[in-house]
Design an enzyme around this catalytic site. Sequence first.
Site, PDB file in Angstrom:
ATOM      1  N   HIS A  82       2.053   2.413  -0.727  1.00 31.15           N
ATOM      2  CA  HIS A  82       2.391   1.589  -2.096  1.00 31.15           C
ATOM      3  C   HIS A  82       1.691   0.702  -2.319  1.00 31.15           C
ATOM      4  CE1 HIS A  82       4.482   0.292  -5.530  1.00 31.15           C
ATOM      5  NE2 HIS A  82       4.660  -0.985  -4.925  1.00 31.15           N
ATOM      6  N   ASP A 161      17.140  -0.215 -10.542  1.00 29.99           N
ATOM      7  CA  ASP A 161      16.006  -1.080 -10.392  1.00 29.99           C
ATOM      8  C   ASP A 161      15.297  -1.114 -12.130  1.00 29.99           C
ATOM      9  OD1 ASP A 161      13.649  -2.464  -9.625  1.00 29.99           O
ATOM     10  OD2 ASP A 161      12.599  -0.707 -10.214  1.00 29.99           O
ATOM     11  N   ARG A 168      14.409  -8.324 -16.199  1.00 30.67           N
ATOM     12  CA  ARG A 168      13.329  -9.364 -15.738  1.00 30.67           C
ATOM     13  C   ARG A 168      12.212  -9.628 -16.498  1.00 30.67           C
ATOM     14  NH1 ARG A 168      12.314  -6.850 -10.027  1.00 30.67           N
ATOM     15  NH2 ARG A 168      10.894  -8.889  -9.954  1.00 30.67           N
ATOM     16  N   SER A 183      13.129  -4.604  -5.392  1.00 28.45           N
ATOM     17  CA  SER A 183      12.686  -3.770  -6.627  1.00 28.45           C
ATOM     18  C   SER A 183      11.994  -2.500  -5.901  1.00 28.45           C
ATOM     19  CB  SER A 183      12.156  -4.481  -7.698  1.00 28.45           C
ATOM     20  OG  SER A 183      11.313  -3.546  -8.415  1.00 28.45           O
ATOM     21  N   LYS A 187      12.859   1.722  -4.558  1.00 29.84           N
ATOM     22  CA  LYS A 187      12.277   2.987  -5.202  1.00 29.84           C
ATOM     23  C   LYS A 187      11.711   3.870  -3.992  1.00 29.84           C
ATOM     24  CE  LYS A 187      10.314   0.404  -8.148  1.00 29.84           C
ATOM     25  NZ  LYS A 187       9.764  -0.574  -9.291  1.00 29.84           N
TER      26      LYS A 187
HETATM   27  N1  URA Z   1       6.527  -3.932  -9.003  1.00 22.60           N
HETATM   28  C1  URA Z   1       7.720  -3.450  -8.691  1.00 22.60           C
HETATM   29  O1  URA Z   1       8.073  -2.351  -8.494  1.00 22.60           O
HETATM   30  N2  URA Z   1       8.855  -4.459  -8.930  1.00 22.60           N
HETATM   31  C2  URA Z   1       8.745  -5.670  -9.035  1.00 22.60           C
HETATM   32  O2  URA Z   1       9.709  -6.490  -9.038  1.00 22.60           O
HETATM   33  C3  URA Z   1       7.439  -5.990  -9.173  1.00 22.60           C
HETATM   34  C4  URA Z   1       6.173  -5.344  -9.203  1.00 22.60           C
END
Ligand code: URA
Length: 440
Positions: A82, A161, A168, A183, A187
């Site tokens: 990621h 999320d 957010r 967050s 995922k």
């Molecule tokens: N990328 C994400 O997936 N979540 C965040 O909170 C910030 C960047």
Amino acid sequence: MRAVDIIQKKKEGSVLSKEEISFLVKGFTQNQIPEYQMSAFLMACCFKPLSFKETLFLTESMLHSGKIFDFSDIPFRKIDKHSTGGVGDKTSLIIAPIVACYTVAIPMISGRGLGHTGGTLDKLESIPGFNVHLTSGEFIQNLKTLQLAMMGQTQEIAPADAKMYALRDVTATVECIPLIAASIMSKKLAEGIDGLVLDVKFGSGAFMQKLKDATELAKWLVRIGESSGKKTLALVTNMNQPLGNKIGNSLEIEESIEVLKGQGPKDLIELSLTLSGYMLLLGNACSSLKEGISLAQKAIASGKALQKFQAMVKNHGGDERVVESFKYLPSAKYTFKFLASKGGFVGGINARSIGKAASVLGCGRETVTDVIDPSVGFILHKKVGDKVQKNDILLTTCYNDEKKLAASMVELSQAFEITLKKPLSQPLIQKVIAKSNCQK
Ligand code: URA
């Protein structure tokens, strides 16, 4: 339990229990807790940051709000990568086919570009016919047959999320390390992986501007991964200039294919080989990073990684001939050369300005509903530290629309810094954060 009492507790800086956090996340996901209460909670987290334990509880609650893939019948270790996002970052397209040449499977769930950063799905969709909308069944099938599967985020994965992130975004609560860490990891953990390599970027083109903040985020991400029983490692890498030389969706497919053919720019090759090496290491396909890098080089030299890429394109309904010739990729009608206004050295290339210029040109979107143009983008001819003469070509803009070109030039004019002295070179990979050095 009442949401208002939990918000009050956090506002005072008290530590919340697993049950309290789960109550909030579950209630919000199921529309029983309203947005104004979740907003107040998120803001309280910005001023009285969550402890590591609370962040872990938050991650788990968000993870369990949706589906968690189970790939236990696939006889390989499942490893993903990621990136926190940057400009010209196309490493996912390169490393997934490299690593899939060995005894590792890569279930990759990717995102779209937003603002100044690009997204893997948009890049893939620039290949004619390429379908990123796989069902879970097709995703699993690809993983079984190719050891490599790519798809977009769905409503099923960590829905808490998606809902919290949207909130957010409009309540100025994005920039909070525990919330970002929860967050991202909610995922990634839903992908049913055994291990994860993170590329946490810092600099002008990154989400985190400062090395210190990126390092802090990397430590939180690794601690959450390891505490969840996944082998996790993070590189902290420099995004003070774009990665590689090509920026734009089909142009980035081109550059990824170039790297898979053993060509391509030095910085992109270095990062791709290192990320692949670590993925192979976490996947138990080798016993050291050095060996992992050597395996990655072999996968490129033998042509196997390119074949994997081609097979993946075919599996997704894409035109596999793009591997043989770039004429099968969309290309822009016109080009414009951006010249150096004076001689010297390239002292800096502001990656954020380049990213914004690319977005304005049509590569990206300002809002999720904007339509992108896969063919447009930039080719960088000079990178930081290169010598330039007056009127040397710094960058070629590939465009279709004069108005968009003019708007992107406004951004571009800010991007290059020409200095008299050669700038000190900065390592691309600044830090490696692993279990052993992720404690604060
Ligand atoms: N990328 C994400 O997936 N979540 C965040 O909170 C910030 C960047």
